[in-house]
Design a protein around this motif. Structure first.
Motif, PDB file in Angstrom:
ATOM      1  N   HIS A 127       0.831  -1.223   0.000  1.00  0.00           N
ATOM      2  CA  HIS A 127       0.000   0.000   0.000  1.00  0.00           C
ATOM      3  C   HIS A 127       0.867   1.276   0.000  1.00  0.00           C
ATOM      4  O   HIS A 127       2.028   1.224  -0.350  1.00  0.00           O
ATOM      5  N   GLU A 141      -2.255   0.219   7.819  1.00  0.00           N
ATOM      6  CA  GLU A 141      -1.387  -0.799   7.230  1.00  0.00           C
ATOM      7  C   GLU A 141      -0.207  -0.186   6.491  1.00  0.00           C
ATOM      8  O   GLU A 141       0.929  -0.636   6.616  1.00  0.00           O
ATOM      9  N   HIS A 194       2.498  -7.148   4.316  1.00  0.00           N
ATOM     10  CA  HIS A 194       1.118  -6.643   4.465  1.00  0.00           C
ATOM     11  C   HIS A 194       0.594  -6.983   5.853  1.00  0.00           C
ATOM     12  O   HIS A 194       1.153  -7.823   6.567  1.00  0.00           O
ATOM     13  N   PHE A 195      -0.511  -6.322   6.205  1.00  0.00           N
ATOM     14  CA  PHE A 195      -1.290  -6.727   7.373  1.00  0.00           C
ATOM     15  C   PHE A 195      -2.725  -6.902   6.905  1.00  0.00           C
ATOM     16  O   PHE A 195      -3.159  -6.280   5.941  1.00  0.00           O
TER      17      PHE A 195
HETATM   18 ZN   LIG Z   1      -2.374  -5.224   2.316  1.00  0.00          ZN
END
Ligand SMILES: [Zn+2]
Length: 359
Positions: A127, A141, A194-195
């Motif tokens: 992101h 995130e 990522h989260f």
């Molecule tokens: Zn993500």
């Protein structure tokens, strides 16, 4: 008993490890091997069955699973198989796809054909810019992913790796551009950070690798026509799995994250990279437990160290050992302010995935 499905047998042209051959069984239109065959081929030891559950071998080389389940453990590390364990003729079966794309590269990463020695890590903080990603109680995130990547970069450089990042600040980078950026580097691996976000009960760590050709993504509701396409990243199926294993093992062993397993998907970044790649979903920002952990600097530093340790372990596993395994525990203790004497607190049982296996 479904012996009617045992339509024919043939021997696979693989080099046997211990004088054992592979016997393929056709079952429900798919190729399988028995777990007895797996045990014999790799010299794992006895196959013990209690009702639907099965344990193969013992000690640091143990496989565990259950009939009808895709959850499969190799040395206590959870893998989500492409196809559940089946049964025919009173024997439990694992698909040929999972044998060649999961079990083999995890048990014998040193035999992965064409695996490059690596000296470079491309970190991909998910992101950025207008795309905040998942939003948790304490943060977003896009900020957490960049923070973990920057921390991992520092540790990797300290340990002699070259590091490149798909973004170094809060900007939006299209997914295809991230893969294109990574593909300019050789002797490199790709780690996308990522989260996650999900329902209130969802928590834990997932590591994704590209689904092999013909295998449904675990993110889709069912088979799709795109499952049949050969993606660029499929040229690295075995390396992808070995890297996923190293990454998942490090984080599961050294964090308080629930183990949701190593899974398959066709996310753009892991689909398009031509170097070995994984995508880490380091917990759910929608979960009170996980989001509190992720908001902690110590946890993110620990996660960064695990990513670096995984790169080192992967490098050692697929090629000649050039550096010692990073001592994750000692760093973690310092980072969270515990004295070594106080113990490590809550820690999952060591998956002890021994990537290098003596044959
Ligand atoms: Zn993500």
């Amino acid at each position: 008993m479904r012996t009617a499905f045992l339509l024919f047998l043939l021997v696979v042209g693989l080099v046997p490890a211990r004088g054992a051959d592979w016997t393929l069984l056709k079952h429900d239109g798919r190729d399988y091997v028995t777990l007895d065959n797996v045990a014999e081929f790799y010299g794992l030891g006895p196959v013990r069955r209690v009702s639907n559950a099965v344990v193969v071998g013992g000690g640091p080389r143990t496989l565990r699973g259950a009939r009808g389940s895709a959850e499969f453990y190799i040395n206590n590390l959870k893998f989500i198989l492409s196809y559940p364990l089946a049964e025919a003729g009173g024997k439990l079966l694992v698909s040929r796809m999972d044998l060649t794309k999961v079990i083999e590269p995890v048990i014998r990463p040193d035999r992965i054909r064409g695996a490059d020695h690596i000296d470079t890590v491309v970190l991909d903080p998910g992101h950025g810019g207008h795309d905040a990603g998942a939003v948790g109680q304490w943060g977003r995130e896009k900020e957490y992913t960049l923070d973990v990547a920057c921390r991992a970069r520092q540790i990797l450089i300290q340990h002699g790796f070259k590091v490149h990042m798909t973004r170094i600040d809060d900007r939006f980078v299209p997914l295809e551009d991230r893969a294109k950026f990574a593909n300019q580097f050789s002797h490199a691996i790709f780690v996308s950070i990522h989260f996650n976000s999900g329902g209130p009960a969802a928590s834990g760590l997932e590591v994704y690798t590209l689904a092999p050709q013909g295998v449904p993504s675990m993110m889709s509701d069912g088979p799709r026509i795109t499952d049949l396409q050969l993606c660029r990243g499929n040229s690295r199926d075995s390396e992808n799995m070995a890297l996923a294993c190293a990454t998942h093992a490090a984080i599961v062993a050294h964090s308080q994250m629930y183990d949701r397993g190593i899974k398959r998907a066709r996310f753009v970044v892991i689909r398009d990279v031509t170097i070995p790649g994984v995508l880490v979903e380091g917990g759910f920002l929608s979960s009170a437990h996980d989001s509190r952990l992720i908001a902690s600097t110590a946890h993110r530093q620990n996660m960064a160290f695990c990513i670096a340790a995984a790169a080192q372990n992967y490098r050692n596993a697929v090629g000649p050992q050039t550096a010692p395994v990073l001592a994750v525990d000692s760093v973690r203790l310092r980072e969270i302010g515990e004295s070594p004497e106080s113990g490590v607190g809550k820690k999952n049982s060591e998956p002890a995935v021994v990537l290098r296996t003596a044959n």
